[in-house]
Design an enzyme around this catalytic site. Structure first.
Site, PDB file in Angstrom:
ATOM      1  N   GLU A  33       0.847  -1.200   0.000  1.00 57.73           N
ATOM      2  CA  GLU A  33       0.000   0.000   0.000  1.00 57.73           C
ATOM      3  C   GLU A  33       0.881   1.247   0.000  1.00 57.73           C
ATOM      4  O   GLU A  33       1.784   1.373   0.818  1.00 57.73           O
ATOM      5  CB  GLU A  33      -0.917   0.002   1.227  1.00 57.73           C
ATOM      6  CG  GLU A  33      -1.673   1.287   1.461  1.00 57.73           C
ATOM      7  CD  GLU A  33      -2.519   1.721   0.263  1.00 57.73           C
ATOM      8  OE1 GLU A  33      -2.343   2.880  -0.179  1.00 57.73           O
ATOM      9  OE2 GLU A  33      -3.325   0.916  -0.234  1.00 57.73           O
ATOM     10  N   SER A 147      -9.200   3.485  -8.044  1.00 54.05           N
ATOM     11  CA  SER A 147      -9.515   4.580  -8.962  1.00 54.05           C
ATOM     12  C   SER A 147      -9.318   5.919  -8.268  1.00 54.05           C
ATOM     13  O   SER A 147      -9.099   5.984  -7.053  1.00 54.05           O
ATOM     14  CB  SER A 147     -10.967   4.460  -9.437  1.00 54.05           C
ATOM     15  OG  SER A 147     -11.858   4.560  -8.325  1.00 54.05           O
ATOM     16  N   ILE A 186     -22.062  10.165  -5.839  1.00 49.92           N
ATOM     17  CA  ILE A 186     -21.195  10.947  -4.956  1.00 49.92           C
ATOM     18  C   ILE A 186     -21.665  12.393  -4.856  1.00 49.92           C
ATOM     19  O   ILE A 186     -21.751  12.971  -3.766  1.00 49.92           O
ATOM     20  CB  ILE A 186     -19.738  10.879  -5.441  1.00 49.92           C
ATOM     21  CG1 ILE A 186     -19.230   9.436  -5.394  1.00 49.92           C
ATOM     22  CG2 ILE A 186     -18.834  11.766  -4.597  1.00 49.92           C
ATOM     23  CD1 ILE A 186     -17.901   9.211  -6.094  1.00 49.92           C
ATOM     24  N   LEU A 188     -24.665  13.659  -5.328  1.00 49.38           N
ATOM     25  CA  LEU A 188     -25.943  13.779  -4.616  1.00 49.38           C
ATOM     26  C   LEU A 188     -25.761  13.569  -3.121  1.00 49.38           C
ATOM     27  O   LEU A 188     -26.355  14.281  -2.304  1.00 49.38           O
ATOM     28  CB  LEU A 188     -26.957  12.778  -5.173  1.00 49.38           C
ATOM     29  CG  LEU A 188     -27.387  12.996  -6.621  1.00 49.38           C
ATOM     30  CD1 LEU A 188     -28.362  11.906  -7.054  1.00 49.38           C
ATOM     31  CD2 LEU A 188     -28.029  14.371  -6.808  1.00 49.38           C
ATOM     32  N   HIS A 446     -43.720  -7.622  10.814  1.00 50.39           N
ATOM     33  CA  HIS A 446     -44.541  -6.398  10.813  1.00 50.39           C
ATOM     34  C   HIS A 446     -44.365  -5.671  12.137  1.00 50.39           C
ATOM     35  O   HIS A 446     -44.387  -6.303  13.193  1.00 50.39           O
ATOM     36  CB  HIS A 446     -46.015  -6.761  10.629  1.00 50.39           C
ATOM     37  CG  HIS A 446     -46.935  -5.587  10.771  1.00 50.39           C
ATOM     38  ND1 HIS A 446     -47.073  -4.638   9.778  1.00 50.39           N
ATOM     39  CD2 HIS A 446     -47.748  -5.195  11.796  1.00 50.39           C
ATOM     40  CE1 HIS A 446     -47.943  -3.726  10.177  1.00 50.39           C
ATOM     41  NE2 HIS A 446     -48.362  -4.043  11.405  1.00 50.39           N
TER      42      HIS A 446
END
Length: 468
Positions: A33, A147, A186, A188, A446
């Site tokens: 990473e 990304s 993203i 919104l 319910h």
């Protein structure tokens, strides 16, 4: 030189899950990473922090608009402490990242911090931030580099007033007028965060509707609801200029009649999607083929053109979703181990975490029409549920699309409270190729929001919902 059965480049939801599954299957595993914080975009500047801010802003919105009707009296003025919200968000992120570190230790996965760069098809150079580097060897390599936000070529992102989602997660002030370019997930979600906190929000979208990849009924319902909340929409508008003048950002666009429209705000959030991130990977050295749009080409085993190198998540085709990447990470680990896993890409759900939430799985009505598949539809409004009336969340509906002949469920589309969780029922049913009648005959507790799924199934089966 350290040698591994598998090396994973990238520690997002695809990479770290792939590493865990490889370790579970007995393979000596390394995870590489580039940042000091594990978890990739999702945990650090995506899914997790955005949901933390959405929840905090939702609490504020409830306090201002809905507490009184529930008999809750708050003495004095309810105020926003944006810094405290951002600090809480970061605390949630830190806890989640620490959880990933724990899982790496638990599964005896070696974690390397640095940029992973191919030396050849079995060797990876890891370049550390201090300039030093080391090389490891791996029989199999999984590319999971994710990304980054896309941009329009003429927009200069100064990351102060013209920002991406990354900067929107750590704002120092609530915008007076936030102009959002892009009416997708993203834009919104973050738009609603700041609208709740007092900003005027204008969404400028190139397509003729928001969330354009989802069923048109969801787009219509969400537009109506967000407009009621105060969000403004400008669809079929092509942005062609974004300029910052001091503390003001001027956005120019052309509407569908080719008329120029101007928007002025103190902040502009550019949210026009994401693109694969392979910078620094040096894929050529391993012979890995990357397509024109920057996506790595893979076969149905998620194997690149180099047989021992695989790619998963946002760097390959398909929706850029954390849970898709995780499924692919598990899939590849099991392929390497000689197992025969499967992924049904038609059953990867999509979710928008606005309020009301939006969730969908399977085919949209537009896709079924395009493919010439005959179908029947069942709809049920959330406002007809006792649970919705009890909580005050009456906006939305559930829509089920089923094969006209076999009654097999082909798509489920919903908008309403907690549908991000309810959609799992539809995924489960469709994984086992359930019919609408199958769902209609299942007992649903319910009162719950999930009862809308049963009622929509009844409507799709033979148009006999019980509660409308």
């Amino acid at each position: 030189m350290s040698t591994y059965d598998v090396a994973v480049i990238g520690s997002g939801p695809g990479g770290y899950v792939a590493a865990i599954r490889c370790a579970q299957l007995g393979m000596k595993t390394a995870l590489i990473e580039k940042y000091s914080s594990l978890g990739g975009t999702c945990l650090n500047v995506g899914c997790i922090p955005s949901k933390a801010l959405l929840d905090s802003s939702h609490h504020y919105d409830d306090a201002v608009k809905h507490f009184e009707e529930h008999g809750i009296e708050v003495p004095g003025e309810v105020k926003v402490n944006l810094q405290k919200m951002v600090d809480r968000k970061q605390s949630v992120v830190d806890q989640t990242v620490d959880g990933i570190k724990f899982l790496m230790d638990k599964n005896k996965i070696d974690v390397f911090e640095g940029v992973g760069s191919f030396k050849d098809a079995t060797h990876i150079d890891i370049k550390k931030s201090d300039g030093k580097s080391e090389t490891i060897e791996a029989k199999n390599i999984i590319i999971a580099t994710g990304s980054k936000p896309s941009n329009l070529p003429f927009i200069k992102l100064d990351k102060e007033r013209v920002i991406t989602s990354t900067e929107a997660l750590k704002m120092k002030e609530v915008p007076k007028h936030l102009v959002v370019i892009g009416g997708g997930v993203i834009g919104l979600e973050l738009g609603q965060v700041y609208m709740r906190l007092g900003a005027e929000v204008s969404v400028v979208e190139y397509m003729d509707r928001i969330i354009p990849t989802m069923d048109a009924a969801l787009s219509k319902e969400l537009t109506k609801t967000l407009k009621k909340q105060g969000m403004k929409f400008y669809v079929s508008h092509q942005v062609n200029s974004v300029e910052r003048n001091g503390d003001e950002v001027v956005i120019k666009a052309k509407d569908k009649k080719d008329k120029e429209v101007e928007f002025k705000g103190d902040y502009c959030l550019v949210s026009v999607g994401r693109k694969p991130y392979t910078d620094g990977l040096n894929a050529d050295a391993a012979g890995v083929k990357i397509g024109d749009r920057g996506m790595i080409e893979v076969n149905d085993q998620l194997q690149t053109n180099v047989k021992n190198i695989y790619a998963i998540g946002d760097v390959i085709k398909g929706p850029m979703l954390a849970h898709k990447a995780s499924e692919e990470g598990t899939f590849v680990a099991e392929v390497i181990a000689g197992q025969k896993p499967h992924i049904n890409y038609n059953l990867i759900p999509g979710v928008v975490y606005t309020w009301p939430e939006v969730a969908a799985v399977g085919k949209t009505e537009e896709q079924l029409k395009e493919e010439g598949i005959k179908y029947k539809e069942g709809k049920f409004p959330m406002r007809a549920l006792g649970r919705s009336r009890a909580s005050g969340d009456i906006e939305g509906m559930v829509k089920i699309l089923a094969d006209e002949t076999t009654d097999e469920v082909l798509g489920v589309h919903m908008i309403g409270a907690r549908v991000a969780d309810v959609i799992a029922e539809a995924v489960t049913a469709m994984e086992f190729r359930a019919s609408a009648e199958d769902i209609s005959r299942m007992s649903h507790a319910h009162p719950t929001y999930a009862e809308a799924v049963k009622e929509a199934a009844l409507a799709a089966t033979d148009n006999r919902p019980l509660h409308i």
